[in-house]
Enzyme design. Structure first.
Site, PDB file in Angstrom:
ATOM      1  CD  GLU A   1       0.254  13.379  -1.628  1.00 35.47           C
ATOM      2  OE1 GLU A   1       0.598  12.193  -1.693  1.00 35.47           O
ATOM      3  OE2 GLU A   1       0.002  14.061  -2.635  1.00 35.47           O
TER       4      GLU A   1
ATOM      5  CG  HIS B   1       3.751   9.763   1.149  1.00 38.78           C
ATOM      6  ND1 HIS B   1       4.622   9.448   0.133  1.00 38.78           N
ATOM      7  CD2 HIS B   1       2.685  10.362   0.556  1.00 38.78           C
ATOM      8  CE1 HIS B   1       4.112   9.844  -1.030  1.00 38.78           C
ATOM      9  NE2 HIS B   1       2.926  10.405  -0.798  1.00 38.78           N
TER      10      HIS B   1
ATOM     11  NE  ARG C   1       5.077 -14.708   9.994  1.00 38.40           N
ATOM     12  CZ  ARG C   1       5.258 -15.577   8.990  1.00 38.40           C
ATOM     13  NH1 ARG C   1       4.380 -16.550   8.797  1.00 38.40           N
ATOM     14  NH2 ARG C   1       6.300 -15.473   8.196  1.00 38.40           N
TER      15      ARG C   1
ATOM     16  CG  ASP D   1      -2.038   5.146 -13.078  1.00 29.14           C
ATOM     17  OD1 ASP D   1      -2.097   4.072 -12.446  1.00 29.14           O
ATOM     18  OD2 ASP D   1      -1.037   5.891 -13.059  1.00 29.14           O
TER      19      ASP D   1
ATOM     20  CG  HIS E   1       0.345   4.841  -9.393  1.00 33.18           C
ATOM     21  ND1 HIS E   1       0.374   5.572 -10.554  1.00 33.18           N
ATOM     22  CD2 HIS E   1       1.127   5.518  -8.500  1.00 33.18           C
ATOM     23  CE1 HIS E   1       1.120   6.651 -10.382  1.00 33.18           C
ATOM     24  NE2 HIS E   1       1.586   6.644  -9.148  1.00 33.18           N
TER      25      HIS E   1
ATOM     26  CG  ASP F   1      -1.037  11.008  -6.901  1.00 33.73           C
ATOM     27  OD1 ASP F   1      -0.855  12.217  -6.670  1.00 33.73           O
ATOM     28  OD2 ASP F   1      -0.264  10.119  -6.506  1.00 33.73           O
TER      29      ASP F   1
END
Length: 373
Positions: free
Chosen positions: A125, A190, A222, A243, A246, A268
């Site tokens: 990541e 991200h 859109r 959790d 999030h 995570d």
């Protein structure tokens, strides 16, 4: 060893029956009663051991520390909580720091500690992320996609990287996805990409979406963006952090409709998972845990302080059918790691990793390779 008088999860329902384990694997899975001598499970429910493909740490340890003892601590916590296989996730850090952490993963995998979860891969990541959507990633170490740098890391850990993340709007992202997808699963993460940019990377080979809704633009009628591009491609599996912090419960339910049969629950989790409120470290940044929420100093929500088993139970509490939530925590993540022939379901020939539960799926015991922890 024969286990009988149980309700065994078969991928869609709990079936009364049992199974035998030989040399750490399921040898025979059967329905109905057995008169043979064996361990009476007294009507317990049996589910496969859970598989977490996105886990940074717990118990004060973080994968990116590159510390074998810390990784062992992580593995033991996971196993005790019903997560019998995992892919530790790295952070956006210098390549040499990543290489050291990945080398530790190789060591762990080679000598899997007693009572520790199986390490089935690595999720890389970072560092190929957008500055705008870096979230809790350290902006100092962000880089544009670099296949040669990735390949060096990949080869250095013997191909243990099973998921590699990239932001589609960065220069060379599509080319990176095309090349890296021949070695592992490529995930979009991200990112501030629009629909066209995301679609180009999915067409180039990406088929995974890291922590859906987090660190990406929201879907708009859109401007469908990354989420729209991913949801319409049936090959793309989306991670979901369930959790209760999030992602709102209503959005959890929506996610399972947007990605039917393609949600991969993840924790995570950070090093503060399983720890008291206080100050912790993440990728060179301070994280503050309070009331089960981990934040950076500026208030940005970092990863979670939960484990995958809790996330699975949360999903069920939020209205997701139990069978769907179990599959999203077992066989679906196993497929994302390319390990579905070994783990993720209770089938003959697979590793005998399973959890005994009551009817509400509350854990009673965890077994790895047929051995009770």
């Amino acid at each position: 060893m024969l286990y009988k008088n149980a309700f065994v999860f078969d991928g869609s329902d709990f079936v009364r029956g049992g199974f035998t384990v030989e040399e750490g694997r399921f040898a025979r899975v059967f329905e109905g009663e057995s008169g043979e001598p064996g361990l009476d499970l007294e009507g317990a429910c049996v589910i496969p051991g859970l598989v977490d493909v996105h886990n940074h740490g717990n118990s004060g340890a973080d994968f990116s520390d590159g510390d074998l003892e810390g990784l062992k601590t992580m593995g033991k916590y996971l196993a005790a909580n019903g997560v019998t296989s995992f892919a530790p996730a790295s952070m956006t850090l210098p390549y040499e720091v990543l290489a050291a952490a990945f080398a530790t993963a190789v060591e762990y995998r080679e000598e899997r500690p007693e009572k520790g979860a199986r390490l089935m891969g690595i999720q890389m990541e970072g560092p190929f992320f957008s500055e705008k959507k870096k979230g809790a990633q350290n902006g100092e170490y962000l880089r544009d996609p670099d296949f040669e740098a990735f390949k060096k890391l990949y080869e250095g850990c013997g191909g243990l990287i099973r998921i590699a993340d990239v932001a589609p709007e960065l220069p060379g992202a599509a080319e990176f996805a095309e090349k890296a997808s021949k070695l592992c699963t490529v995930s979009v993460a991200h990112t501030d990409a629009d629909y066209e940019q995301a679609d180009a990377v999915f067409r180039s080979g990406a088929r995974h979406l890291t922590h859906l809704f987090n660190a990406m633009p929201p879907i708009h009628h859109r401007k469908p963006g990354v989420i729209g591009a991913a949801s319409e491609r049936e090959c793309v599996v989306a991670e979901l952090i369930c959790d209760g912090i999030h992602v709102h419960p209503s959005t959890v339910r929506a996610a399972f409709k947007l990605f039917p049969g393609r949600i991969c629950l993840v924790s995570d989790a950070l090093r503060c998972c399983g720890m008291p409120d206080g100050e912790y470290e993440l990728g060179g940044q301070q994280v503050f845990l309070k009331d089960n929420i981990a934040r950076l100093a500026d208030g940005t929500i970092a990863g979670s302080a939960s484990n995958l088993y809790k996330c699975m139970l949360n999903a069920i509490d939020f209205g997701i059918p139990a069978a769907v939530a179990i599959n999203s925590s077992t066989i679906i993540p196993a497929r994302e790691l390319g390990c579905e022939a070994e783990i993720g379901s209770i089938e003959e020939g697979k590793l005998a990793d399973f959890v005994l539960c009551d009817e509400q799926l509350r854990r009673k015991a965890v077994y790895i390779g047929g051995e009770k922890l």
